[in-house]
Structures are given as C-alpha cells and as structure tokens.
Motif scaffolding. Sequence first.
Motif, PDB file in Angstrom:
ATOM      1  N   ASP A  47      29.353  60.357  15.849  1.00  0.00           N
ATOM      2  CA  ASP A  47      28.412  60.992  16.563  1.00  0.00           C
ATOM      3  C   ASP A  47      27.326  59.868  16.851  1.00  0.00           C
ATOM      4  O   ASP A  47      26.162  60.264  17.894  1.00  0.00           O
ATOM      5  N   ARG A  48      27.489  58.695  16.698  1.00  0.00           N
ATOM      6  CA  ARG A  48      26.359  57.698  17.153  1.00  0.00           C
ATOM      7  C   ARG A  48      27.039  56.988  18.225  1.00  0.00           C
ATOM      8  O   ARG A  48      26.322  55.914  18.984  1.00  0.00           O
ATOM      9  N   VAL A  49      28.267  57.137  18.772  1.00  0.00           N
ATOM     10  CA  VAL A  49      28.587  56.281  20.067  1.00  0.00           C
ATOM     11  C   VAL A  49      28.885  57.377  20.900  1.00  0.00           C
ATOM     12  O   VAL A  49      29.680  58.265  21.126  1.00  0.00           O
ATOM     13  N   LYS A  50      28.327  56.917  22.297  1.00  0.00           N
ATOM     14  CA  LYS A  50      28.581  57.463  23.542  1.00  0.00           C
ATOM     15  C   LYS A  50      29.689  57.108  24.236  1.00  0.00           C
ATOM     16  O   LYS A  50      30.337  57.850  24.867  1.00  0.00           O
ATOM     17  N   ALA A  51      29.934  55.682  24.019  1.00  0.00           N
ATOM     18  CA  ALA A  51      31.283  55.403  24.754  1.00  0.00           C
ATOM     19  C   ALA A  51      31.544  54.059  23.974  1.00  0.00           C
ATOM     20  O   ALA A  51      30.934  53.360  23.420  1.00  0.00           O
ATOM     21  N   LEU A  52      32.967  53.683  23.956  1.00  0.00           N
ATOM     22  CA  LEU A  52      33.641  52.358  23.234  1.00  0.00           C
ATOM     23  C   LEU A  52      34.088  51.450  24.277  1.00  0.00           C
ATOM     24  O   LEU A  52      34.908  52.004  25.051  1.00  0.00           O
ATOM     25  N   VAL A  53      33.710  50.489  24.446  1.00  0.00           N
ATOM     26  CA  VAL A  53      34.236  49.233  25.048  1.00  0.00           C
ATOM     27  C   VAL A  53      34.636  48.148  24.408  1.00  0.00           C
ATOM     28  O   VAL A  53      34.111  47.459  23.704  1.00  0.00           O
ATOM     29  N   LEU A  54      36.130  47.861  24.679  1.00  0.00           N
ATOM     30  CA  LEU A  54      36.728  46.549  24.008  1.00  0.00           C
ATOM     31  C   LEU A  54      37.045  45.563  24.916  1.00  0.00           C
ATOM     32  O   LEU A  54      37.810  45.920  26.161  1.00  0.00           O
ATOM     33  N   SER A  55      36.731  44.255  24.905  1.00  0.00           N
ATOM     34  CA  SER A  55      36.980  43.244  25.785  1.00  0.00           C
ATOM     35  C   SER A  55      38.052  42.424  24.976  1.00  0.00           C
ATOM     36  O   SER A  55      37.713  41.785  23.959  1.00  0.00           O
ATOM     37  N   GLY A  56      39.351  42.487  25.357  1.00  0.00           N
ATOM     38  CA  GLY A  56      40.302  41.699  24.712  1.00  0.00           C
ATOM     39  C   GLY A  56      40.455  42.454  23.331  1.00  0.00           C
ATOM     40  O   GLY A  56      40.460  41.783  22.285  1.00  0.00           O
ATOM     41  N   PHE A  69      36.921  52.273  26.910  1.00  0.00           N
ATOM     42  CA  PHE A  69      37.101  51.206  28.265  1.00  0.00           C
ATOM     43  C   PHE A  69      37.625  50.109  27.776  1.00  0.00           C
ATOM     44  O   PHE A  69      37.081  49.365  26.776  1.00  0.00           O
ATOM     45  N   LEU A  70      38.767  49.540  28.316  1.00  0.00           N
ATOM     46  CA  LEU A  70      39.267  48.484  27.919  1.00  0.00           C
ATOM     47  C   LEU A  70      39.247  47.421  28.906  1.00  0.00           C
ATOM     48  O   LEU A  70      39.408  47.689  30.147  1.00  0.00           O
ATOM     49  N   LEU A  71      38.979  46.154  28.689  1.00  0.00           N
ATOM     50  CA  LEU A  71      38.903  44.956  29.572  1.00  0.00           C
ATOM     51  C   LEU A  71      39.740  43.997  29.067  1.00  0.00           C
ATOM     52  O   LEU A  71      39.674  43.459  28.036  1.00  0.00           O
ATOM     53  N   TYR A  72      40.999  43.281  29.832  1.00  0.00           N
ATOM     54  CA  TYR A  72      41.537  42.388  29.571  1.00  0.00           C
ATOM     55  C   TYR A  72      41.698  41.215  30.630  1.00  0.00           C
ATOM     56  O   TYR A  72      41.817  41.665  31.949  1.00  0.00           O
ATOM     57  N   GLY A  73      41.668  39.863  30.303  1.00  0.00           N
ATOM     58  CA  GLY A  73      42.003  38.903  31.063  1.00  0.00           C
ATOM     59  C   GLY A  73      43.497  39.007  31.631  1.00  0.00           C
ATOM     60  O   GLY A  73      44.459  39.337  30.868  1.00  0.00           O
ATOM     61  N   ARG A  74      43.789  38.944  32.965  1.00  0.00           N
ATOM     62  CA  ARG A  74      45.060  39.235  33.448  1.00  0.00           C
ATOM     63  C   ARG A  74      46.092  38.302  32.664  1.00  0.00           C
ATOM     64  O   ARG A  74      47.164  38.517  32.509  1.00  0.00           O
ATOM     65  N   PHE A  75      45.567  36.755  32.367  1.00  0.00           N
ATOM     66  CA  PHE A  75      46.436  36.084  31.585  1.00  0.00           C
ATOM     67  C   PHE A  75      46.306  35.754  30.046  1.00  0.00           C
ATOM     68  O   PHE A  75      46.437  34.907  29.472  1.00  0.00           O
ATOM     69  N   HIS A 104      41.128  35.082  27.910  1.00  0.00           N
ATOM     70  CA  HIS A 104      40.651  35.986  26.910  1.00  0.00           C
ATOM     71  C   HIS A 104      39.099  36.156  27.011  1.00  0.00           C
ATOM     72  O   HIS A 104      38.581  37.038  26.819  1.00  0.00           O
ATOM     73  N   GLN A 105      38.650  34.851  27.452  1.00  0.00           N
ATOM     74  CA  GLN A 105      37.072  34.905  27.069  1.00  0.00           C
ATOM     75  C   GLN A 105      36.414  35.563  28.303  1.00  0.00           C
ATOM     76  O   GLN A 105      35.541  34.993  29.009  1.00  0.00           O
ATOM     77  N   VAL A 106      36.660  36.746  28.577  1.00  0.00           N
ATOM     78  CA  VAL A 106      36.121  37.379  29.966  1.00  0.00           C
ATOM     79  C   VAL A 106      34.708  37.724  29.926  1.00  0.00           C
ATOM     80  O   VAL A 106      34.032  37.341  30.868  1.00  0.00           O
ATOM     81  N   PRO A 107      33.963  38.090  28.750  1.00  0.00           N
ATOM     82  CA  PRO A 107      32.657  38.406  29.071  1.00  0.00           C
ATOM     83  C   PRO A 107      31.790  37.110  29.310  1.00  0.00           C
ATOM     84  O   PRO A 107      30.649  37.342  29.901  1.00  0.00           O
ATOM     85  N   ILE A 108      32.456  35.937  29.105  1.00  0.00           N
ATOM     86  CA  ILE A 108      31.294  34.837  29.453  1.00  0.00           C
ATOM     87  C   ILE A 108      32.058  33.894  30.573  1.00  0.00           C
ATOM     88  O   ILE A 108      31.129  33.610  31.445  1.00  0.00           O
ATOM     89  N   LYS A 109      33.104  33.645  30.359  1.00  0.00           N
ATOM     90  CA  LYS A 109      34.020  32.856  31.496  1.00  0.00           C
ATOM     91  C   LYS A 109      34.193  33.451  32.858  1.00  0.00           C
ATOM     92  O   LYS A 109      34.027  32.964  33.802  1.00  0.00           O
ATOM     93  N   ARG A 165      30.608  37.821  35.733  1.00  0.00           N
ATOM     94  CA  ARG A 165      30.387  38.567  37.035  1.00  0.00           C
ATOM     95  C   ARG A 165      31.167  39.686  37.136  1.00  0.00           C
ATOM     96  O   ARG A 165      30.961  40.874  37.288  1.00  0.00           O
ATOM     97  N   SER A 166      32.607  39.412  36.923  1.00  0.00           N
ATOM     98  CA  SER A 166      33.788  40.565  37.220  1.00  0.00           C
ATOM     99  C   SER A 166      33.330  41.539  35.599  1.00  0.00           C
ATOM    100  O   SER A 166      33.627  42.718  35.859  1.00  0.00           O
ATOM    101  N   PHE A 167      33.362  41.042  34.626  1.00  0.00           N
ATOM    102  CA  PHE A 167      32.914  41.679  33.350  1.00  0.00           C
ATOM    103  C   PHE A 167      31.967  42.629  33.688  1.00  0.00           C
ATOM    104  O   PHE A 167      31.857  43.895  33.420  1.00  0.00           O
ATOM    105  N   ASN A 168      30.705  42.191  33.996  1.00  0.00           N
ATOM    106  CA  ASN A 168      29.470  42.944  34.262  1.00  0.00           C
ATOM    107  C   ASN A 168      29.680  44.012  35.311  1.00  0.00           C
ATOM    108  O   ASN A 168      29.173  45.009  35.256  1.00  0.00           O
ATOM    109  N   GLN A 169      30.431  43.481  36.411  1.00  0.00           N
ATOM    110  CA  GLN A 169      30.482  44.461  37.259  1.00  0.00           C
ATOM    111  C   GLN A 169      31.280  45.603  36.779  1.00  0.00           C
ATOM    112  O   GLN A 169      31.194  46.910  37.287  1.00  0.00           O
ATOM    113  N   ALA A 170      32.549  45.360  36.325  1.00  0.00           N
ATOM    114  CA  ALA A 170      33.280  46.494  35.720  1.00  0.00           C
ATOM    115  C   ALA A 170      32.792  47.386  34.733  1.00  0.00           C
ATOM    116  O   ALA A 170      32.872  48.608  34.610  1.00  0.00           O
TER     117      ALA A 170
END
Length: 254
Positions: A108-117, A200-206, A233-238, A241-246
């Motif tokens: 009940d405390r989570v509106k959405a779950l996002v996982l990067s890698g 929502f899942l985000l992964y680096g293509r490689f 793997h280091q999408v949020p920082i490396k 821009r793409s991470f924030n937009q997605a």
Amino acid sequence: MPIVEISPSLSTYYESSGTGYPVIFIHPPHMGQTVFKYQHELSNHFRVITYDIRGHGKSGSSDEDVTIPLLAADLSAFLDALGIDQAIIVGYSAGGSIAQEFVLTYPDRVKALVLSGGFSEVSTFTLKRQFQFGIALVRTGQSELLSKLLTMSHKVTKEDQPELLHECLQAHPQSAYGFYKKSMDYTCTDLLHNLRCPVFLLYGRFSHIRPYQKIYKREVPQMKSVLVSKSLHQVPIKNYRSFNQALSSFLQNL
C-alpha cells in the motif's frame, strides 16, 4: 545536512529536490545516494529523494546483521520520518532487492516499482561472479580497491570521480558485506506474481543483467520495459539522459 532519525540510534542521510509526487531511489552495495546525482534533474516534475542506506555514505550504522527485510523496514521508517505515505520506488542493481522486498511487504505504500538493471534472484554465472568478487574484496580488507573500481565504472565527468570515491570509501565494511551477501542470497521470483502496482524495467542493451527481463515478462505480464541503447549496466548515471527521459515518460503516464 538533511538527516532524519529512523530509530533512536540510527540516522539516515538524504537529499531531496522538487515538490511533486515523491520518487525514492535506492543504491547498490558499497555506493551511496550520489550515484543518482543526475536524477535530481527530474525535480521539475517530481519530488526526487535519494538516501544512503544504513552503513553507507553519511548514514549511521548499527551492530544488527544487515538483511534485505531489515533494509526494507528501514525504508518504511524513513518514509514515516519524512511524512510520506506512498511513493514511487526506484531500485538500481542490488538496490532493487530492497525495492522488491519493500513493495512485497508494504504494497500500500508503493505507487509504482521501477528497477534499473533489476533481478529477482542471482542465478546467472556472470552475476554470481560479480557478487563474489565484491564480497571477496570487502572480506579481505580491500574496500579501497573496490571503491576505485566502482568509481571508475560509474563516473561521467572528472568532477564525479572524487565525489563518488569519497562516498564509496565511507561504506562500513560489515554493512557493505551484509548488503552484498544478502542480496546474492535474496530471491523473490516465486513472489513476483503478487505485484499489483505498475512495474517498469530499464536495462542497458549490452548489460549482463538483461537476461533477467525474461523472468519478469513471465511472472509480471503487466510490466513495461525499455532497453537503453549503447549502454551497459550503469544506466542511471552513465546514460542518465536516456534514463531520466524514459522514467519521466513512464511516471507521467501512471
């Protein structure tokens, strides 16, 4: 410094920007909230909150054995201290273990779950070796070497390097070891079908973590995902821009 007490003997350092819906970011072992420094650019639309988990960065530590349920309980107490009833939870790499445990324990405390890698278990050869390497360096007193390796793999600019390195060096060895070990042992694959919030899942293509996307597609059919091109793997920082937009696009369509 923005610090809250989540228990009588445990302080949590955090940074907050913006005034919109709260988005909480959870970092991996032996790092800290600075890995999300570029996510504060999202504060035009959301309240961005980054924090150091216990025993990392500027947060306090305790003698308690670090477990994933304990770190999820810390997050719940942290939200209580900030007066936040519900938030969007974002976990990066092994920070996703805390994020998944949190949403499964406090749905009940989570509106959405996002996982990067993100991964629901450590079952591939490459990921196991990565964890074993980090654990071995901490256990043998080579935290400085681990800090330098993490810094080099995550820095974007020359200015990032001393900031990231300083924060990595602040990790308490026992806490970092516990976070690494319990994340390696953690599994929630059999519980993923219980997720009811948007995922929502985000992964680096490689990225070597990308194969875990198949597990989520099977267990969480309602989830959405994005592959970030030219990324490891280091999408949020490396690839911030793409991470924030997605991430912004996903959150604004909730």
